[in-house]
Design an enzyme around this catalytic site. Structure first.
Site, PDB file in Angstrom:
ATOM      1  N   TYR A  88     -14.608   1.301  10.068  1.00  0.00           N
ATOM      2  CA  TYR A  88     -13.170   1.609  10.149  1.00  0.00           C
ATOM      3  C   TYR A  88     -12.810   2.076  11.555  1.00  0.00           C
ATOM      4  O   TYR A  88     -11.905   1.533  12.191  1.00  0.00           O
ATOM      5  CB  TYR A  88     -12.863   2.683   9.112  1.00  0.00           C
ATOM      6  CG  TYR A  88     -11.407   3.089   8.996  1.00  0.00           C
ATOM      7  CD1 TYR A  88     -10.475   2.248   8.396  1.00  0.00           C
ATOM      8  CD2 TYR A  88     -10.977   4.333   9.463  1.00  0.00           C
ATOM      9  CE1 TYR A  88      -9.140   2.641   8.263  1.00  0.00           C
ATOM     10  CE2 TYR A  88      -9.650   4.725   9.332  1.00  0.00           C
ATOM     11  CZ  TYR A  88      -8.742   3.882   8.729  1.00  0.00           C
ATOM     12  OH  TYR A  88      -7.432   4.275   8.599  1.00  0.00           O
TER      13      TYR A  88
ATOM     14  N   ASP B 254      -3.916 -12.708   3.021  1.00  0.00           N
ATOM     15  CA  ASP B 254      -4.985 -11.951   3.670  1.00  0.00           C
ATOM     16  C   ASP B 254      -4.833 -12.140   5.180  1.00  0.00           C
ATOM     17  O   ASP B 254      -4.850 -13.279   5.669  1.00  0.00           O
ATOM     18  CB  ASP B 254      -6.333 -12.496   3.168  1.00  0.00           C
ATOM     19  CG  ASP B 254      -7.507 -11.674   3.656  1.00  0.00           C
ATOM     20  OD1 ASP B 254      -7.458 -11.179   4.808  1.00  0.00           O
ATOM     21  OD2 ASP B 254      -8.485 -11.534   2.902  1.00  0.00           O
TER      22      ASP B 254
ATOM     23  N   THR C 108      -2.223  11.433   5.908  1.00  0.00           N
ATOM     24  CA  THR C 108      -0.887  11.368   5.307  1.00  0.00           C
ATOM     25  C   THR C 108      -1.023  11.413   3.792  1.00  0.00           C
ATOM     26  O   THR C 108      -1.988  10.887   3.237  1.00  0.00           O
ATOM     27  CB  THR C 108      -0.194  10.069   5.770  1.00  0.00           C
ATOM     28  OG1 THR C 108      -0.192  10.061   7.199  1.00  0.00           O
ATOM     29  CG2 THR C 108       1.231   9.964   5.262  1.00  0.00           C
TER      30      THR C 108
ATOM     31  N   LYS D 113       3.097 -12.944  19.699  1.00  0.00           N
ATOM     32  CA  LYS D 113       3.180 -13.713  20.952  1.00  0.00           C
ATOM     33  C   LYS D 113       4.099 -14.928  20.780  1.00  0.00           C
ATOM     34  O   LYS D 113       4.953 -15.211  21.609  1.00  0.00           O
ATOM     35  CB  LYS D 113       1.760 -14.160  21.323  1.00  0.00           C
ATOM     36  CG  LYS D 113       1.625 -14.938  22.597  1.00  0.00           C
ATOM     37  CD  LYS D 113       0.149 -15.243  22.833  1.00  0.00           C
ATOM     38  CE  LYS D 113      -0.042 -16.652  23.358  1.00  0.00           C
ATOM     39  NZ  LYS D 113      -1.423 -17.113  23.216  1.00  0.00           N
TER      40      LYS D 113
ATOM     41  N   GLY E   9       0.828  -1.207   0.000  1.00  0.00           N
ATOM     42  CA  GLY E   9       0.000   0.000   0.000  1.00  0.00           C
ATOM     43  C   GLY E   9       0.859   1.252   0.000  1.00  0.00           C
ATOM     44  O   GLY E   9       2.096   1.198  -0.102  1.00  0.00           O
TER      45      GLY E   9
ATOM     46  N   THR F 119     -10.997  -7.216   8.903  1.00  0.00           N
ATOM     47  CA  THR F 119      -9.560  -7.074   8.662  1.00  0.00           C
ATOM     48  C   THR F 119      -8.883  -6.419   9.857  1.00  0.00           C
ATOM     49  O   THR F 119      -7.817  -6.853  10.294  1.00  0.00           O
ATOM     50  CB  THR F 119      -9.325  -6.252   7.374  1.00  0.00           C
ATOM     51  OG1 THR F 119      -9.762  -7.043   6.271  1.00  0.00           O
ATOM     52  CG2 THR F 119      -7.858  -5.903   7.188  1.00  0.00           C
TER      53      THR F 119
HETATM   54  P1  NAD Z   1      -3.498   1.637   1.535  1.00  0.00           P
HETATM   55  O1  NAD Z   1      -4.894   1.266   1.222  1.00  0.00           O
HETATM   56  O2  NAD Z   1      -2.657   2.227   0.470  1.00  0.00           O
HETATM   57  O3  NAD Z   1      -2.708   0.392   2.142  1.00  0.00           O
HETATM   58  C1  NAD Z   1      -3.324  -0.655   2.845  1.00  0.00           C
HETATM   59  C2  NAD Z   1      -2.731  -1.951   2.367  1.00  0.00           C
HETATM   60  O4  NAD Z   1      -3.330  -3.033   3.097  1.00  0.00           O
HETATM   61  C3  NAD Z   1      -3.006  -2.226   0.875  1.00  0.00           C
HETATM   62  O5  NAD Z   1      -1.816  -2.628   0.243  1.00  0.00           O
HETATM   63  C4  NAD Z   1      -4.048  -3.346   0.908  1.00  0.00           C
HETATM   64  O6  NAD Z   1      -4.009  -4.163  -0.240  1.00  0.00           O
HETATM   65  C5  NAD Z   1      -3.668  -4.062   2.176  1.00  0.00           C
HETATM   66  N1  NAD Z   1      -4.766  -4.843   2.759  1.00  0.00           N
HETATM   67  C6  NAD Z   1      -6.047  -4.446   2.943  1.00  0.00           C
HETATM   68  N2  NAD Z   1      -6.743  -5.455   3.505  1.00  0.00           N
HETATM   69  C7  NAD Z   1      -5.874  -6.481   3.685  1.00  0.00           C
HETATM   70  C8  NAD Z   1      -5.987  -7.797   4.208  1.00  0.00           C
HETATM   71  N3  NAD Z   1      -7.149  -8.259   4.676  1.00  0.00           N
HETATM   72  N4  NAD Z   1      -4.895  -8.587   4.217  1.00  0.00           N
HETATM   73  C9  NAD Z   1      -3.710  -8.146   3.730  1.00  0.00           C
HETATM   74  N5  NAD Z   1      -3.544  -6.906   3.205  1.00  0.00           N
HETATM   75  C10 NAD Z   1      -4.605  -6.097   3.193  1.00  0.00           C
HETATM   76  O7  NAD Z   1      -3.558   2.609   2.802  1.00  0.00           O
HETATM   77  P2  NAD Z   1      -2.426   3.451   3.531  1.00  0.00           P
HETATM   78  O8  NAD Z   1      -2.808   4.860   3.429  1.00  0.00           O
HETATM   79  O9  NAD Z   1      -1.078   2.997   3.125  1.00  0.00           O
HETATM   80  O10 NAD Z   1      -2.683   3.006   5.040  1.00  0.00           O
HETATM   81  C11 NAD Z   1      -1.867   2.055   5.693  1.00  0.00           C
HETATM   82  C12 NAD Z   1      -2.330   1.889   7.129  1.00  0.00           C
HETATM   83  O11 NAD Z   1      -2.224   3.141   7.807  1.00  0.00           O
HETATM   84  C13 NAD Z   1      -3.777   1.435   7.254  1.00  0.00           C
HETATM   85  O12 NAD Z   1      -3.870   0.509   8.303  1.00  0.00           O
HETATM   86  C14 NAD Z   1      -4.514   2.700   7.594  1.00  0.00           C
HETATM   87  O13 NAD Z   1      -5.661   2.435   8.350  1.00  0.00           O
HETATM   88  C15 NAD Z   1      -3.468   3.477   8.390  1.00  0.00           C
HETATM   89  N6  NAD Z   1      -3.727   4.927   8.296  1.00  0.00           N
HETATM   90  C16 NAD Z   1      -3.471   5.628   7.148  1.00  0.00           C
HETATM   91  C17 NAD Z   1      -3.742   6.981   7.092  1.00  0.00           C
HETATM   92  C18 NAD Z   1      -3.477   7.808   5.862  1.00  0.00           C
HETATM   93  O14 NAD Z   1      -3.725   9.035   5.875  1.00  0.00           O
HETATM   94  N7  NAD Z   1      -2.945   7.259   4.790  1.00  0.00           N
HETATM   95  C19 NAD Z   1      -4.284   7.632   8.214  1.00  0.00           C
HETATM   96  C20 NAD Z   1      -4.546   6.878   9.357  1.00  0.00           C
HETATM   97  C21 NAD Z   1      -4.248   5.533   9.393  1.00  0.00           C
HETATM   98  N1  UDP Z   2      -1.369 -17.089  14.857  1.00  0.00           N
HETATM   99  C1  UDP Z   2      -0.785 -16.771  13.641  1.00  0.00           C
HETATM  100  N2  UDP Z   2       0.565 -16.935  13.540  1.00  0.00           N
HETATM  101  C2  UDP Z   2       1.341 -17.361  14.559  1.00  0.00           C
HETATM  102  C3  UDP Z   2       0.722 -17.648  15.781  1.00  0.00           C
HETATM  103  C4  UDP Z   2      -0.646 -17.493  15.905  1.00  0.00           C
HETATM  104  O1  UDP Z   2      -1.434 -16.378  12.695  1.00  0.00           O
HETATM  105  O2  UDP Z   2       2.553 -17.467  14.365  1.00  0.00           O
HETATM  106  C5  UDP Z   2      -2.811 -16.921  14.982  1.00  0.00           C
HETATM  107  C6  UDP Z   2      -3.492 -18.141  15.551  1.00  0.00           C
HETATM  108  O3  UDP Z   2      -3.951 -18.923  14.452  1.00  0.00           O
HETATM  109  C7  UDP Z   2      -4.643 -17.588  16.349  1.00  0.00           C
HETATM  110  C8  UDP Z   2      -4.299 -16.126  16.576  1.00  0.00           C
HETATM  111  O4  UDP Z   2      -3.057 -15.911  15.931  1.00  0.00           O
HETATM  112  O5  UDP Z   2      -5.818 -17.606  15.561  1.00  0.00           O
HETATM  113  C9  UDP Z   2      -4.167 -15.732  17.999  1.00  0.00           C
HETATM  114  O6  UDP Z   2      -3.148 -16.487  18.590  1.00  0.00           O
HETATM  115  P1  UDP Z   2      -3.147 -16.764  20.158  1.00  0.00           P
HETATM  116  O7  UDP Z   2      -1.932 -17.562  20.480  1.00  0.00           O
HETATM  117  O8  UDP Z   2      -3.340 -15.499  20.884  1.00  0.00           O
HETATM  118  O9  UDP Z   2      -4.485 -17.532  20.367  1.00  0.00           O
HETATM  119  P2  UDP Z   2      -4.863 -19.068  20.362  1.00  0.00           P
HETATM  120  O10 UDP Z   2      -4.055 -19.738  19.291  1.00  0.00           O
HETATM  121  O11 UDP Z   2      -4.489 -19.544  21.723  1.00  0.00           O
HETATM  122  O12 UDP Z   2      -6.314 -19.039  20.082  1.00  0.00           O
END
Ligand code: NAD
Ligand code: UDP
Ligand code: UDP
Length: 328
Positions: A153, A66, A183, A113, A20, A100
């Protein structure tokens, strides 16, 4: 203090949302600081072009992932940025936005952790909602409409902060919560609907500048290089520094003033077109950055006009490249 690894010669840093706008700048800076970088992104709003110049670097790795699903990698620090950030993007699929923020935070905290890695959360000034206190300090509880259009959000990010502090208290995770204010800069998505990208794209194409409301509402705009410096400084603080900590530029600007600056800096023939104000659009937003100054020794350095000039140059290049592609 610097990001370190107890077992590897170079620290490995995970950046979720690394393709992003802000994430790509963080990946780039971490590589310069001699870290190995894993960028995990599902490309929902990210763009491979943002990181294309890093792809040949053997210390840079991209995972199409994701954060709603668990992720098992061995890392020394985590920047959790994965989340759509602009109102247009995060309101497109609001349920997914909350998932997310919340589910993504749980997985990344689980990863922190297990690995013992410090984890930084990209939280937001939106946790203050439509604030009634100016400028906003970190102890202000906020004014969020729980059921409104922005809540997916705002409340998602608020719940993520709660999870960060509970994992910290309950499991001793080293957390760093940054409240990021508006930003802007190169690599913003041209179609994300945010005010800086919209106004610049419109001005460069001599299209009407879409000013929502009467333009008296204000924001405080932080240039992306300053933001990344602040986020890296926060990650490098001792474990006792957890945040939440505001990172942004405290210079307030009305949206009408922003429109006029962009028209002047681009030499555009655009006129201003008034449009209705979106629901629950915050009236004012401005960070108190006293805590960042004291605890990080950080303050933004880029003046708004300087940052806009650099951002305009970026969008001008993007438009020129798109025009070249169309003509071949
Ligand atoms: P952006 O949309 O350009 O970047 C976000 C990135 O997250 C993207 O690359 C997107 O593909 C990825 N993403 C979204 N959902 C996802 C998921 N489920 N799994 C994996 N990747 C996922 O936005 P940005 O401006 O770069 O913002 C980055 C972070 O900073 C965000 O968390 C945003 O909330 C936070 N933020 C940004 C601003 C700003 O002004 N830009 C202000 C406050 C907070
Ligand atoms: N998890 C992960 N990567 C790691 C360790 C944990 O994605 O390396 C995930 C795990 O699948 C769980 C979540 O993080 O869903 C929270 O982990 P935590 O140990 O707190 O909880 P628990 O596994 O005991 O439910
Ligand atoms: N805005 C505007 N015209 C646009 C896009 C946004 O006047 O084309 C306004 C919007 O109503 C808000 C401000 O600019 O008052 C900042 O909007 P943005 O979406 O960039 O960020 P946020 O509202 O999340 O701070």
């Amino acid at each position: 203090m610097q990001i370190r690894s107890s077992t590897r010669s170079r620290p490995v840093v995970l950046v979720t949302g690394g393709a992003g706008f802000i994430g790509a700048h963080i990946c780039e800076c971490l590589l310069v600081r001699d870290c190995d970088v894993i960028c995990a992104d599902n490309f929902y709003t990210g763009n491979i072009d943002n990181i294309a110049h890093l792809l040949g670097n053997p210390r840079f790795e991209v995972a199409r992932h994701d954060v709603n699903f668990p992720l098992y990698v061995e890392v020394d620090a985590i920047f959790n940025l994965a989340c759509p950030a602009s109102p247009v993007h995060y309101q497109r699929d609001p349920v997914q936005t909350t998932k997310t923020s919340v589910q993504g935070a749980i997985h990344m905290l689980g990863l922190a952790k297990r690995t013992g890695a410090p984890i930084l959360q990209a939280s937001t000034s939106e946790v203050y909602g439509d604030p009634t206190v100016h400028p906003q300090t970190e102890d202000y509880g906020g004014n969020v409409d729980v059921t409104g259009f922005r809540a997916c959000y705002d409340e998602g990010k608020r719940c993520a902060e709660t999870l960060f502090f509970d994992y910290h208290r309950q499991h001793g995770i080293e957390i760093k919560v940054a409240r990021i204010f508006n930003t802007y800069g190169p690599r913003m998505h041209p179609g994300d609907g945010r005010v800086v990208s919209n106004f610049i794209m419109q001005a460069l194409q001599n299209q009407p500048i879409t000013l929502y409301g009467n333009g008296d509402q204000s924001r405080s705009f932080c240039y992306v290089d300053d933001m990344v410096e602040g986020l890296l400084a926060l990650m490098e603080t001792p474990a006792a520094v957890t945040g939440p900590i505001n990172i942004g530029n405290p210079v307030e600007c009305t949206i009408r003033d922003l429109a006029q600056r962009i028209i002047a800096l681009t030499g555009s023939a655009s006129s201003i077109e008034y449009r209705p104000l979106p629901a629950q659009d915050p009236v004012r937003r401005c960070p108190d950055i006293g805590r960042a100054e004291r605890e990080l020794g950080w303050a933004p350095r880029t003046d708004l006009d300087d940052g806009l000039v650099r951002t305009i140059a970026y969008f001008r290049d993007q438009l020129a490249t798109a025009a070249t592609m169309r003509s071949v």
